[in-house]
Design a protein around this motif. Sequence first.
Motif, PDB file in Angstrom:
ATOM      1  N   TYR A 108      41.216  33.838  52.393  1.00  0.00           N
ATOM      2  CA  TYR A 108      41.287  32.989  51.203  1.00  0.00           C
ATOM      3  C   TYR A 108      39.888  32.687  50.679  1.00  0.00           C
ATOM      4  O   TYR A 108      38.996  32.317  51.442  1.00  0.00           O
ATOM      5  CB  TYR A 108      42.006  31.680  51.542  1.00  0.00           C
ATOM      6  CG  TYR A 108      41.902  30.610  50.482  1.00  0.00           C
ATOM      7  CD1 TYR A 108      42.591  30.720  49.289  1.00  0.00           C
ATOM      8  CD2 TYR A 108      41.108  29.481  50.682  1.00  0.00           C
ATOM      9  CE1 TYR A 108      42.504  29.744  48.316  1.00  0.00           C
ATOM     10  CE2 TYR A 108      41.009  28.490  49.723  1.00  0.00           C
ATOM     11  CZ  TYR A 108      41.714  28.627  48.538  1.00  0.00           C
ATOM     12  OH  TYR A 108      41.618  27.665  47.577  1.00  0.00           O
ATOM     13  N   THR A 113      43.063  36.157  47.226  1.00  0.00           N
ATOM     14  CA  THR A 113      43.563  36.080  48.598  1.00  0.00           C
ATOM     15  C   THR A 113      44.197  37.404  49.006  1.00  0.00           C
ATOM     16  O   THR A 113      44.996  37.975  48.264  1.00  0.00           O
ATOM     17  CB  THR A 113      44.599  34.958  48.722  1.00  0.00           C
ATOM     18  OG1 THR A 113      43.996  33.711  48.346  1.00  0.00           O
ATOM     19  CG2 THR A 113      45.111  34.858  50.143  1.00  0.00           C
ATOM     20  N   ARG A 164      42.828  42.530  44.908  1.00  0.00           N
ATOM     21  CA  ARG A 164      43.468  41.928  43.737  1.00  0.00           C
ATOM     22  C   ARG A 164      43.722  42.976  42.653  1.00  0.00           C
ATOM     23  O   ARG A 164      44.795  43.007  42.041  1.00  0.00           O
ATOM     24  CB  ARG A 164      42.588  40.804  43.172  1.00  0.00           C
ATOM     25  CG  ARG A 164      43.201  40.078  41.990  1.00  0.00           C
ATOM     26  CD  ARG A 164      42.247  39.070  41.404  1.00  0.00           C
ATOM     27  NE  ARG A 164      41.076  39.694  40.824  1.00  0.00           N
ATOM     28  CZ  ARG A 164      40.066  39.016  40.271  1.00  0.00           C
ATOM     29  NH1 ARG A 164      40.102  37.686  40.281  1.00  0.00           N
ATOM     30  NH2 ARG A 164      39.037  39.638  39.762  1.00  0.00           N
ATOM     31  N   SER A 167      44.713  35.419  42.086  1.00  0.00           N
ATOM     32  CA  SER A 167      44.045  34.968  43.303  1.00  0.00           C
ATOM     33  C   SER A 167      43.378  36.131  44.037  1.00  0.00           C
ATOM     34  O   SER A 167      43.879  37.258  44.038  1.00  0.00           O
ATOM     35  CB  SER A 167      45.051  34.282  44.237  1.00  0.00           C
ATOM     36  OG  SER A 167      44.466  33.981  45.487  1.00  0.00           O
TER      37      SER A 167
END
Length: 426
Positions: free
Chosen positions: A149, A97, A9, A95
């Motif tokens: 996730y 993810t 991220r 996020s």
Amino acid sequence: MDAISLAYRDALNYASQRAFELDKTSSAPRLHKAVYADLRAQFGLGAQLACTVERQVAATYQTQWTKLKQNLKAREASHTKRRYKGLDAAPKFVSRTLEYQHGRDYSWKKGGKVSISTLDGRLVLEYEGYQKHLDCIARGCETGAAKLYHQKSKKRYYLIVAVHIDLPDPQPVGHSNVVGVDVGQRYHFVATDKDGKSLFEKGAQVRQQKDHFARTKKALQRKGTRSATRRLVMLSGRERRFIADRNHTLAKMLLTRFPNSIFGLEDLSSIRERIERHADPKVSKKVKRTKRHQSQWSFAELQTMLAYKAPLYGSLAVRVDANYTSQACYKCGHVSRGNRPNAGLEFKCEACGHRGHADRVASVNIALRTLLVRQDWMSTGALSMRPDVSDGEASRPHSGCRSAQEVKAARLRRYAELRWNPDTSA
């Protein structure tokens, strides 16, 4: 797992800022030259993950540029006065993810195990999931990119894997039924098949739930405390999941009710620019509530889910023009806004006097246009309209040297000649 997801991220945000400084570039090769070494050294990412970061950021900027161009066209056409602000600052990624490439960042092992890449090397774990998907993986079907996730509420990671299933090419003779699907807000959908059988799905209960979310969020925003902010984040995810689950249910409902069918879906591209108006702080609460309902209308998600689920049920989804579907009488062909008094749910033809539910009339017109697509498909062997391409691309096989506007005008003239008779529509 926390280390790799947080590093990914942070790398996305770093690359996004660098792309913004490089004139908001959407070129992955240019971004690669600027950030690749830093992504490897500063964030500890492997070579493949670093390249994935660059591609994801480049794709994000490409999307922003596309939306900006669409907004400029809409403003020139006076469809909206709102200026698109997506490129005023570098897009921020929140996020955790991350995306894994099969064969490089993750791979399957014997005994129901999977090997995934982390900052400290490979990690081999056991996995479980939906049995039908597990059976496909066990048979050795092709798997594409996967997403790692992080579910914050359960503090758990999930590996979401794309499974490619080979399906036979659709043929017009393999779809005996044709269904027109009109999507809306008062009714999530009204579907009518070639025999005149209709299915209505009201949206009142879902709208009440959305209004509840809106009232709760408004109260928390006024409160403004840290706990209220955390609660807002939780509500945002809950509302998004609620809407997605509802659309999944609606899509499956249609596919199970009308098996082996060709579903006609309206082309609602750029509809938000056409229906939304410039914000006015002096408007009434009723108008504000209506604008909020319009902005929350998730028709595109429902159509997408119906389109990708359809082949799994032996069906197919195609896109047809949405022009005048709720204003045209399918008995006599008369088209007028006056056919829908006060833009309500009652349809009354000014010419022949035919009455009916406006949304059902729209679904019948969509079914007629879908029948025309099916007939052209059977005669030419080429399916001209698909739900996953733009209008210009869809009409290109028949356009020759004509513009997309001329091709669409020709289609609308053909639609005006259509008449509905369930006894002869097969």
